[in-house]
Design a protein around this motif. Structure first.
Motif, PDB file in Angstrom:
ATOM      1  N   SER A 102      -6.972   1.777   5.528  1.00  8.13           N
ATOM      2  CA  SER A 102      -5.792   1.187   6.163  1.00  8.13           C
ATOM      3  C   SER A 102      -4.516   1.959   5.842  1.00  8.13           C
ATOM      4  O   SER A 102      -3.480   1.719   6.465  1.00  8.13           O
ATOM      5  CB  SER A 102      -5.638  -0.276   5.743  1.00  8.13           C
ATOM      6  OG  SER A 102      -5.672  -0.368   4.345  1.00  8.13           O
ATOM      7  N   ILE A 103      -4.581   2.890   4.865  1.00  5.18           N
ATOM      8  CA  ILE A 103      -3.382   3.678   4.556  1.00  5.18           C
ATOM      9  C   ILE A 103      -3.302   4.884   5.474  1.00  5.18           C
ATOM     10  O   ILE A 103      -2.245   5.207   6.005  1.00  5.18           O
ATOM     11  CB  ILE A 103      -3.405   4.141   3.080  1.00  5.18           C
ATOM     12  CG1 ILE A 103      -3.329   2.944   2.135  1.00  5.18           C
ATOM     13  CG2 ILE A 103      -2.243   5.094   2.812  1.00  5.18           C
ATOM     14  CD1 ILE A 103      -3.471   3.313   0.668  1.00  5.18           C
ATOM     15  N   LEU A 146      -1.005  11.451   6.283  1.00  4.08           N
ATOM     16  CA  LEU A 146      -0.489  10.209   6.861  1.00  4.08           C
ATOM     17  C   LEU A 146      -0.123  10.424   8.322  1.00  4.08           C
ATOM     18  O   LEU A 146      -0.182   9.502   9.126  1.00  4.08           O
ATOM     19  CB  LEU A 146       0.748   9.735   6.079  1.00  4.08           C
ATOM     20  CG  LEU A 146       0.466   9.241   4.665  1.00  4.08           C
ATOM     21  CD1 LEU A 146       1.758   9.128   3.896  1.00  4.08           C
ATOM     22  CD2 LEU A 146      -0.245   7.906   4.713  1.00  4.08           C
ATOM     23  N   GLU A 147       0.317  11.648   8.641  1.00  5.82           N
ATOM     24  CA  GLU A 147       0.575  11.990  10.041  1.00  5.82           C
ATOM     25  C   GLU A 147      -0.252  13.236  10.372  1.00  5.82           C
ATOM     26  O   GLU A 147       0.239  14.351  10.304  1.00  5.82           O
ATOM     27  CB  GLU A 147       2.068  12.188  10.266  1.00  5.82           C
ATOM     28  CG  GLU A 147       2.761  10.851  10.434  1.00  5.82           C
ATOM     29  CD  GLU A 147       4.181  10.868   9.942  1.00  5.82           C
ATOM     30  OE1 GLU A 147       5.071  10.603  10.753  1.00  5.82           O
ATOM     31  OE2 GLU A 147       4.403  11.150   8.755  1.00  5.82           O
ATOM     32  N   TYR A 148      -1.507  12.962  10.688  1.00  6.58           N
ATOM     33  CA  TYR A 148      -2.484  14.054  10.828  1.00  6.58           C
ATOM     34  C   TYR A 148      -2.149  14.989  11.982  1.00  6.58           C
ATOM     35  O   TYR A 148      -2.624  16.107  12.035  1.00  6.58           O
ATOM     36  CB  TYR A 148      -3.883  13.475  10.988  1.00  6.58           C
ATOM     37  CG  TYR A 148      -4.044  12.603  12.217  1.00  6.58           C
ATOM     38  CD1 TYR A 148      -4.379  13.153  13.442  1.00  6.58           C
ATOM     39  CD2 TYR A 148      -3.839  11.217  12.142  1.00  6.58           C
ATOM     40  CE1 TYR A 148      -4.504  12.363  14.567  1.00  6.58           C
ATOM     41  CE2 TYR A 148      -3.961  10.422  13.253  1.00  6.58           C
ATOM     42  CZ  TYR A 148      -4.288  10.998  14.479  1.00  6.58           C
ATOM     43  OH  TYR A 148      -4.389  10.216  15.588  1.00  6.58           O
ATOM     44  N   GLN A 149      -1.316  14.508  12.941  1.00  3.43           N
ATOM     45  CA  GLN A 149      -1.010  15.358  14.102  1.00  3.43           C
ATOM     46  C   GLN A 149      -0.081  16.507  13.734  1.00  3.43           C
ATOM     47  O   GLN A 149       0.077  17.456  14.477  1.00  3.43           O
ATOM     48  CB  GLN A 149      -0.308  14.533  15.197  1.00  3.43           C
ATOM     49  CG  GLN A 149      -1.044  13.292  15.653  1.00  3.43           C
ATOM     50  CD  GLN A 149      -0.618  12.066  14.864  1.00  3.43           C
ATOM     51  OE1 GLN A 149      -0.172  12.167  13.727  1.00  3.43           O
ATOM     52  NE2 GLN A 149      -0.765  10.902  15.464  1.00  3.43           N
ATOM     53  N   ALA A 185       0.835  -1.204   0.000  1.00  3.29           N
ATOM     54  CA  ALA A 185       0.000   0.000   0.000  1.00  3.29           C
ATOM     55  C   ALA A 185       0.869   1.254   0.000  1.00  3.29           C
ATOM     56  O   ALA A 185       0.644   2.186  -0.786  1.00  3.29           O
ATOM     57  CB  ALA A 185      -0.924  -0.014   1.216  1.00  3.29           C
ATOM     58  N   TYR A 186       1.898   1.275   0.854  1.00  3.58           N
ATOM     59  CA  TYR A 186       2.718   2.493   0.936  1.00  3.58           C
ATOM     60  C   TYR A 186       3.665   2.632  -0.262  1.00  3.58           C
ATOM     61  O   TYR A 186       3.965   3.749  -0.685  1.00  3.58           O
ATOM     62  CB  TYR A 186       3.459   2.546   2.277  1.00  3.58           C
ATOM     63  CG  TYR A 186       2.494   2.831   3.404  1.00  3.58           C
ATOM     64  CD1 TYR A 186       1.924   4.090   3.531  1.00  3.58           C
ATOM     65  CD2 TYR A 186       2.104   1.839   4.288  1.00  3.58           C
ATOM     66  CE1 TYR A 186       0.995   4.361   4.525  1.00  3.58           C
ATOM     67  CE2 TYR A 186       1.181   2.092   5.291  1.00  3.58           C
ATOM     68  CZ  TYR A 186       0.623   3.359   5.407  1.00  3.58           C
ATOM     69  OH  TYR A 186      -0.306   3.625   6.377  1.00  3.58           O
ATOM     70  N   SER A 187       4.109   1.506  -0.813  1.00  7.20           N
ATOM     71  CA  SER A 187       4.915   1.587  -2.045  1.00  7.20           C
ATOM     72  C   SER A 187       4.078   2.157  -3.178  1.00  7.20           C
ATOM     73  O   SER A 187       4.537   2.971  -3.979  1.00  7.20           O
ATOM     74  CB  SER A 187       5.419   0.198  -2.465  1.00  7.20           C
ATOM     75  OG  SER A 187       6.191  -0.357  -1.453  1.00  7.20           O
ATOM     76  N   VAL A 243       5.802   6.146   7.901  1.00  7.60           N
ATOM     77  CA  VAL A 243       4.538   5.873   8.567  1.00  7.60           C
ATOM     78  C   VAL A 243       4.388   4.369   8.766  1.00  7.60           C
ATOM     79  O   VAL A 243       3.888   3.893   9.791  1.00  7.60           O
ATOM     80  CB  VAL A 243       3.374   6.408   7.715  1.00  7.60           C
ATOM     81  CG1 VAL A 243       2.049   6.135   8.377  1.00  7.60           C
ATOM     82  CG2 VAL A 243       3.553   7.882   7.478  1.00  7.60           C
ATOM     83  N   HIS A 244       4.857   3.640   7.772  1.00  9.57           N
ATOM     84  CA  HIS A 244       4.738   2.191   7.815  1.00  9.57           C
ATOM     85  C   HIS A 244       5.925   1.569   8.555  1.00  9.57           C
ATOM     86  O   HIS A 244       5.795   0.556   9.233  1.00  9.57           O
ATOM     87  CB  HIS A 244       4.675   1.679   6.375  1.00  9.57           C
ATOM     88  CG  HIS A 244       4.808   0.196   6.243  1.00  9.57           C
ATOM     89  ND1 HIS A 244       4.012  -0.674   6.953  1.00  9.57           N
ATOM     90  CD2 HIS A 244       5.655  -0.559   5.503  1.00  9.57           C
ATOM     91  CE1 HIS A 244       4.368  -1.912   6.636  1.00  9.57           C
ATOM     92  NE2 HIS A 244       5.355  -1.869   5.782  1.00  9.57           N
TER      93      HIS A 244
END
Lengths: 412, 179
Positions: free
Chosen positions: A109-110, A198-201, A47-49, A343-344
């Motif tokens: 899931s991503i 991907l990093e909502y914070q 998914a991340y690739s 992230v992964h």
């Protein structure tokens, strides 16, 4: 070889033996998709690739759109020879939209924010943006707007090939004047929704322009090599100049500096303020292999191209530029990976066999699909704008201006 | 030392950019080195027509930039870390992060100085006088005429041959410039 009389321009590059390459790449891509879906341990890596490859090629598309827009905004003449293939690249929206479907399907899931239950203050304040409705509607709207903009520009350009009307140039300028604002907003939204989320914070208001700088940079490198190939195959030979390459190279050099400036600024502000909500993003990227990738970006994305292209003559020196183009692809991929893959793999454990296979496979598949699409579009239309008002200027021919009275007589 | 009256060079006047460009190519091919073209505005491709290489100013720019970058870093390290360490905001005494913006500005400043002073040095400027400036006809170089000037200092210079060459280029007016 049986028809030796056909080729009196024997120096032309013959690419016929490469004609099957896009299909082979697509086949590799399909095998990768199957592998990613079948091997359970590879689901997430795949998914991340896939997302990394998608953002890489989206860069090319948006970068091309940007170059077409600025061409009209500045009414520049040097970009005329390469404008048509940039228009085709920017029109690859439907292909990108199809490639986005798997991301939309597996978004849950991503993107970690999609599976946050209950309260998370960092997310609650951003709910207006980060909720499934916004995500899907906005994603669809982005593709829609890009489709409208890139096709509007290209159809006016193709119309001018037929009619030669100056009104087409005016139309394209109108598109560009409105389009540049739309472009800036939509590119930022794409970078925020598909990559930064991907990093909502995290907070970074520079993220859009950061993605933009890297995108135009890699697009210029790609433009250089496409222009070179099309010159050698003869498609652009009548119009492209030595100066065209120098100008693409110079702009590439400028964006080398611009990208470094933006990325340094982002890092520097976060480093200087030292607020945990912001620093965590870079702290994570100091783990394991990500530290090396970060160093690679500092030295490979900036210092290597900057120092090797500093001399004015390096920009049309092929032994410097051609390796530089390949290097730029690698660096942009490293940059996209640096943004997406931690992230992964937050610990930065070394590059596994699976991630290598899936990264190369997804890249190959998308390259094949876009390449096939591009060749079809390119061969279906004239290779460069045939009757652009700036064509004569581009090839360095002085055309006597028609006097006002006779232009009024023969106008329309 | 006869001084006054000594020949500086020979001046050929042209009416269009295309003529002076063609003339420059001929002079270049004839192998002259001490000569120049004077025009009212820049003409694209003239450096190639004259056989000029890339300007050396870039090296001055580069050296200026390098001095600025490393000098800036050295200055900040020496002041804030080595000579009189000051802790600011819990940051290290020296870090390339905060030293970068200032060093970067110094890179730009000193490379601009390098370009400007390198250009002046290579052009041997400032100078108080140039033989061409007292030539009445040459004043039109700021208006609508184009000139090729071959200096007598050129090793290939010979009165007859040089004149013949410039006549061949189709110059509308030839004149010897006195020192």
């Amino acid at each position: 070889m049986s028809t030796p009389t056909k080729n009196n321009q024997e120096s032309r590059l013959d690419l016929s033996k490469w004609a099957g390459l896009p299909n082979k790449l697509i086949a590799i891509g399909l095998v990768t998709v199957v592998l990613g879906l079948v091997v359970p341990a590879w689901h997430k890596t795949f998914a991340y690739s896939y997302l990394t490859a998608f953002m890489f090629f989206l860069s090319l598309m948006l970068g091309s759109l940007f170059l077409v827009l600025v061409h009209h905004l500045f009414d520049s003449y040097w970009i005329v020879p390469i404008r048509r293939f940039l228009e085709h690249l920017s029109c690859a929206i439907p292909v990108m939209a199809v490639l986005f479907i798997p991301i939309a399907l597996f978004a849950g899931s991503i993107y970690p924010w999609m599976s946050v239950d209950g309260h998370d203050h960092a997310l609650d304040v951003k709910r207006a943006m980060y909720n499934p409705w916004s995500f899907y509607i906005m994603s669809a709207a982005l593709f829609g707007v890009w489709y409208w903009l890139s096709n509007g520009l290209r159809s006016a350009s193709l119309e001018q090939d037929r009619s030669g009307a100056a009104s087409c140039t005016v139309t394209m300028r109108r598109y560009a004047a409105v389009g540049i604002f739309i472009f800036a907003i939509t590119l930022t939204l794409a970078a925020f929704y598909w990559m930064k989320a991907l990093e909502y914070q995290w907070f970074s208001t520079m993220y859009g322009v950061y993605y933009f700088a890297g995108s135009v940079w890699v697009t210029l490198a790609t433009t250089y090599v496409i222009a070179l190939v099309l010159k050698n195959t003869g498609h652009l030979a009548p119009i492209i100049q030595k100066g065209t390459f120098k100008d693409i190279g110079t702009l590439f050099f400028a964006f080398t500096v611009f990208y470094a400036y933006i990325h340094f600024s982002q890092y520097f502000l976060i480093w200087n303020a030292a607020i945990p909500e912001e620093t965590f993003w870079y702290v994570k990227r100091e783990n394991g292999v990500w530290w090396s990738v970060g160093m690679l970006i500092i030295f490979g994305h900036f210092f290597v191209p900057f120092l090797s292209l500093l001399r004015i003559d390096a920009k049309h020196c092929l032994p410097v530029m051609v390796p530089m183009v390949v290097w730029a692809w690698l660096m942009h991929y490293a940059d996209m990976s640096f943004n997406i893959k931690p992230v992964h793999n937050p610990d930065g454990s070394g590059i596994s066999f699976g991630s290598l296979v899936l990264s190369l496979g997804t890249m190959a598949g998308m390259a094949g699909l876009l390449g096939k699409w591009f060749l079809k579009e390119f061969l279906a239309h004239p290779p460069f704008p045939q009757r652009d008002p700036r064509v004569a200027e581009t090839v360095g021919v002085y055309v006597e201006p028609v006097s006002a009275s006779s232009s009024r007589g023969s106008g329309q | 030392m006869s001084g006054v009256g000594r020949q500086y060079g020979v001046l050929a006047e042209f009416d269009t950019p295309a003529d002076v460009m063609a003339a420059a190519e001929k002079v270049r091919d004839a192998g002259y080195t001490q000569w120049d073209v004077h025009t009212p505005f820049p003409i694209h491709g003239m450096d190639e027509a004259m056989g000029l290489k890339n300007s050396k100013v870039g090296w001055f720019t580069f050296c200026g930039g390098m001095t600025g970058f490393f000098g800036g870093n050295l200055m900040i390290w020496f002041m804030n870390s080595f000579d009189y360490g000051i802790v600011v905001g819990g940051k290290p005494l020296y870090s390339p992060m905060f030293a970068f913006p200032v060093s970067y500005e110094l890179t730009i400043l000193l490379s601009a100085f390098g370009s400007l002073f390198g250009m002046l040095f290579l052009n041997r400027l400032p100078r108080l006088h140039h033989p061409l400036l007292k030539n009445k006809r040459f004043a039109k170089v700021t208006h609508d005429k184009f000139y090729v000037v071959i200096e007598t200092a050129d090793p290939k210079y010979s009165e007859d041959e040089t004149h013949a060459l410039l006549e061949e280029t189709g110059s509308s007016h030839l004149e010897v410039v006195k020192e």
